[in-house]
Motif scaffolding. Sequence first.
Motif, PDB file in Angstrom:
ATOM      1  N   GLY A  24     -21.060  49.613  31.439  1.00  0.00           N
ATOM      2  CA  GLY A  24     -21.234  48.797  30.252  1.00  0.00           C
ATOM      3  C   GLY A  24     -20.142  47.759  30.101  1.00  0.00           C
ATOM      4  N   SER A  25     -19.384  47.835  29.016  1.00  0.00           N
ATOM      5  CA  SER A  25     -18.308  46.878  28.732  1.00  0.00           C
ATOM      6  C   SER A  25     -16.941  47.368  29.199  1.00  0.00           C
ATOM      7  N   PHE A  26     -16.901  48.474  29.948  1.00  0.00           N
ATOM      8  CA  PHE A  26     -15.641  49.118  30.275  1.00  0.00           C
ATOM      9  C   PHE A  26     -15.489  49.364  31.775  1.00  0.00           C
ATOM     10  N   PHE A  27     -14.222  49.473  32.203  1.00  0.00           N
ATOM     11  CA  PHE A  27     -13.933  50.112  33.483  1.00  0.00           C
ATOM     12  C   PHE A  27     -12.823  51.127  33.262  1.00  0.00           C
ATOM     13  N   TYR A  28     -12.710  52.086  34.202  1.00  0.00           N
ATOM     14  CA  TYR A  28     -11.843  53.234  34.028  1.00  0.00           C
ATOM     15  C   TYR A  28     -10.965  53.421  35.262  1.00  0.00           C
ATOM     16  N   THR A  29      -9.728  53.862  35.034  1.00  0.00           N
ATOM     17  CA  THR A  29      -8.812  54.171  36.129  1.00  0.00           C
ATOM     18  C   THR A  29      -9.048  55.614  36.584  1.00  0.00           C
ATOM     19  N   PRO A  30      -8.500  56.002  37.745  1.00  0.00           N
ATOM     20  CA  PRO A  30      -8.632  57.395  38.188  1.00  0.00           C
ATOM     21  C   PRO A  30      -8.043  58.389  37.190  1.00  0.00           C
ATOM     22  N   GLU A  31      -7.056  57.927  36.407  1.00  0.00           N
ATOM     23  CA  GLU A  31      -6.447  58.809  35.405  1.00  0.00           C
ATOM     24  C   GLU A  31      -7.287  58.908  34.137  1.00  0.00           C
ATOM     25  N   GLY A  32      -8.383  58.120  34.080  1.00  0.00           N
ATOM     26  CA  GLY A  32      -9.274  58.179  32.933  1.00  0.00           C
ATOM     27  C   GLY A  32      -8.981  57.169  31.848  1.00  0.00           C
ATOM     28  N   LYS A  33      -8.002  56.272  32.070  1.00  0.00           N
ATOM     29  CA  LYS A  33      -7.735  55.258  31.061  1.00  0.00           C
ATOM     30  C   LYS A  33      -8.875  54.246  31.018  1.00  0.00           C
ATOM     31  N   ARG A  34      -9.300  53.921  29.811  1.00  0.00           N
ATOM     32  CA  ARG A  34     -10.425  52.999  29.614  1.00  0.00           C
ATOM     33  C   ARG A  34      -9.908  51.603  29.295  1.00  0.00           C
ATOM     34  N   TYR A  35     -10.533  50.609  29.913  1.00  0.00           N
ATOM     35  CA  TYR A  35     -10.213  49.206  29.641  1.00  0.00           C
ATOM     36  C   TYR A  35     -11.456  48.496  29.128  1.00  0.00           C
ATOM     37  N   TYR A  36     -11.295  47.762  28.036  1.00  0.00           N
ATOM     38  CA  TYR A  36     -12.322  46.805  27.645  1.00  0.00           C
ATOM     39  C   TYR A  36     -12.291  45.655  28.635  1.00  0.00           C
ATOM     40  N   ASP A  37     -13.422  45.364  29.254  1.00  0.00           N
ATOM     41  CA  ASP A  37     -13.481  44.264  30.213  1.00  0.00           C
ATOM     42  C   ASP A  37     -13.889  42.994  29.473  1.00  0.00           C
ATOM     43  N   LEU A  38     -12.897  42.218  29.061  1.00  0.00           N
ATOM     44  CA  LEU A  38     -13.163  40.977  28.334  1.00  0.00           C
ATOM     45  C   LEU A  38     -13.085  39.762  29.242  1.00  0.00           C
ATOM     46  N   VAL A  39     -13.202  39.995  30.547  1.00  0.00           N
ATOM     47  CA  VAL A  39     -13.305  38.918  31.531  1.00  0.00           C
ATOM     48  C   VAL A  39     -14.657  38.972  32.232  1.00  0.00           C
ATOM     49  N   ALA A  40     -15.169  40.202  32.405  1.00  0.00           N
ATOM     50  CA  ALA A  40     -16.468  40.411  33.058  1.00  0.00           C
ATOM     51  C   ALA A  40     -16.524  39.772  34.435  1.00  0.00           C
ATOM     52  N   GLY A  41     -15.417  39.955  35.199  1.00  0.00           N
ATOM     53  CA  GLY A  41     -15.381  39.375  36.539  1.00  0.00           C
ATOM     54  C   GLY A  41     -15.428  37.863  36.518  1.00  0.00           C
ATOM     55  N   VAL A  42     -14.881  37.252  35.467  1.00  0.00           N
ATOM     56  CA  VAL A  42     -14.988  35.819  35.172  1.00  0.00           C
ATOM     57  C   VAL A  42     -16.468  35.457  35.008  1.00  0.00           C
ATOM     58  N   SER A  43     -17.050  36.055  33.982  1.00  0.00           N
ATOM     59  CA  SER A  43     -18.446  35.767  33.577  1.00  0.00           C
ATOM     60  C   SER A  43     -19.465  36.134  34.655  1.00  0.00           C
ATOM     61  N   VAL A  44     -19.188  37.178  35.409  1.00  0.00           N
ATOM     62  CA  VAL A  44     -20.137  37.669  36.421  1.00  0.00           C
ATOM     63  C   VAL A  44     -21.023  38.774  35.846  1.00  0.00           C
ATOM     64  N   SER A  45     -20.399  39.751  35.185  1.00  0.00           N
ATOM     65  CA  SER A  45     -21.117  40.977  34.789  1.00  0.00           C
ATOM     66  C   SER A  45     -21.805  40.791  33.449  1.00  0.00           C
ATOM     67  N   ASN A  46     -22.686  39.818  33.357  1.00  0.00           N
ATOM     68  CA  ASN A  46     -23.320  39.492  32.080  1.00  0.00           C
ATOM     69  C   ASN A  46     -24.197  40.612  31.551  1.00  0.00           C
ATOM     70  N   VAL A  47     -24.807  41.409  32.436  1.00  0.00           N
ATOM     71  CA  VAL A  47     -25.681  42.495  31.974  1.00  0.00           C
ATOM     72  C   VAL A  47     -24.945  43.827  31.931  1.00  0.00           C
ATOM     73  N   GLY A  48     -23.615  43.787  32.002  1.00  0.00           N
ATOM     74  CA  GLY A  48     -22.821  45.002  31.910  1.00  0.00           C
ATOM     75  C   GLY A  48     -22.645  45.675  33.252  1.00  0.00           C
ATOM     76  N   HIS A  49     -21.603  46.473  33.348  1.00  0.00           N
ATOM     77  CA  HIS A  49     -21.339  47.214  34.581  1.00  0.00           C
ATOM     78  C   HIS A  49     -22.338  48.351  34.750  1.00  0.00           C
ATOM     79  N   HIS A  50     -22.677  48.603  35.995  1.00  0.00           N
ATOM     80  CA  HIS A  50     -23.572  49.720  36.365  1.00  0.00           C
ATOM     81  C   HIS A  50     -24.883  49.653  35.600  1.00  0.00           C
ATOM     82  N   ASN A  51     -25.428  48.455  35.494  1.00  0.00           N
ATOM     83  CA  ASN A  51     -26.718  48.292  34.816  1.00  0.00           C
ATOM     84  C   ASN A  51     -27.805  48.995  35.639  1.00  0.00           C
TER      85      ASN A  51
END
Length: 398
Positions: A29-56
Motif C-alpha cells: 500500500g502506502s508503506f514499506f518495512y525494514t527487516p526489523e519491522g520499522k514502517r515508513y510512509y512512502d511519500l515519494v512512491a519511487g518518484v511517482s512510480v507506485s501510483n496504485v500502491g505497493h504490492h497491488n
Amino acid sequence: MSILRQQFLQHVAQTSPSPMMVEVARAEGSFFYTPEGKRYYDLVAGVSVSNVGHHNPAVVKAVQEQADRYMHVMVYGEMVETPQVDYARKIASLLPDPLESVYFVNSGAEAVEGALKLAKRYTRRTEMLSMRRAYHGSTHGAMSMMGAPEGEEWKNAFRPLLPDVGAIEFNNFDDLKRITCRTACVLTEPVQGEGGVRVPAEGYLEALRRRCDETGALLIFDEIQTGMGRTGEMFAMTKYGVTPDIVCLAKAFGGGMPLGAFVSSHEIMDTLQTRPVLGHITTFGGHPVCCAAGLAALDYLIDHKVVEEVEAKGALYERLMAAHPLVKEVRRSGLLLAVELGDAELMYRMMELFKEAGIMSDWFLFCDTAFRISPPLTISEEEVRESSALILSCLDKL
C-alpha cells in the motif's frame, strides 16, 4: 552494519557519497518495512512510480500470468504481442487526438531520447529548446535538455553534449519569441517537477502551443511524472487543456515495472520507418510483462476511480501543511506537492527527522529548500492525516 548493507556499499554503484541505507524487506500500500519491522510512509512512491500502491494484487497477478505465458520474444514492433497491443490501444483511447501511435521503450530518459530524434527527423531542423530548471533524464541527449544554467552542475562534467540546444524560462511569455523557424521542438513538463512543482501560469501552455504552431516547431510534453493520474487527471495535458505533438510517458506508466513510451500521431511517428529504416529500435522496450503490469495498473486506476479522489487528497495535504508557521508556501498539482521551507539547511535537517519518524521524502533537484509529498494515489484520507501529523511533528522539532 549487516552483511547485506556492507555488500550493498561494496557492489552496488552509489549515486551519492551518503546513501539513505534503509533496507527494504517488503512493501504494501502506502508503506514499506525494514527487516526489523520499522514502517515508513512512502511519500515519494519511487518518484511517482507506485501510483496504485505497493504490492497491488491486480498488478502482481498480471505479472505472474504474463510471465507464465511468455516473456521476451522480440518487442520493437515486429511481433504481435497481446499485452503491447492491448496497452497501446487503451492509452491511445485515453489521450486526445491525434496522439494514437505508441512507441514503447524502457524508461523516461529513453522516451525523451526517442522524442527528440523523432522531432529532428520530422522537422529536418536541429535547434531544440527546453525549460530552465527542467529534468528529463541522465542519458546524453536527455541531459542535454536539462534546464540551463542550473543544470550545468550536472552537465559540465560530461560535455560535449548535444549541440544547438537552448533553454527558456517556464511561464515567461516573452521567452516564447526565442522559438523560431529553426526550432525542431520545445520540450517541457506541463508541471515542472524537479523545479519544485511549478504549475503553468494561466494561458502559458496555450501561448506555447500557439507559438509552436506558428513556427512549425513540435511541442513535446514530458508527462513522465505527471501522467497516470498524478495531477488529478489521467494526464496533465487534459487538466490544462493543451495537446502536444509528442508526449513522453514512464514511471507509473509501467505499474512498477520498467516501461516508457513516446506517443504521437501516425503522420509524425511513421517517419521513423524510412530513410533510414529502423530509425529507432530497442531490445526490451514494450516487454510483455511490463506492458501487462502497466495495463493492469491503468485498469485499476479507472475501475476503482482512483484519479477522481486525487485532488481532494492533495488539497487536504496542502491545507494541513500550510497551517504550520515554518511552511512558507505549498505548491501543488493533484498529489504532487512541494512544501517550501525557504532554507536548505532546514530542509536537510527535515530529512533526518523524517527518517527517524518513519517517513520517506526527498527534496527537488533544482529546489533544495522544499520537500516532496507524492505518495501512492491510493493513499487513504486517514493515511493522509496520519502522515501529515508525523510531518508536522517533525516541523515542530525544527
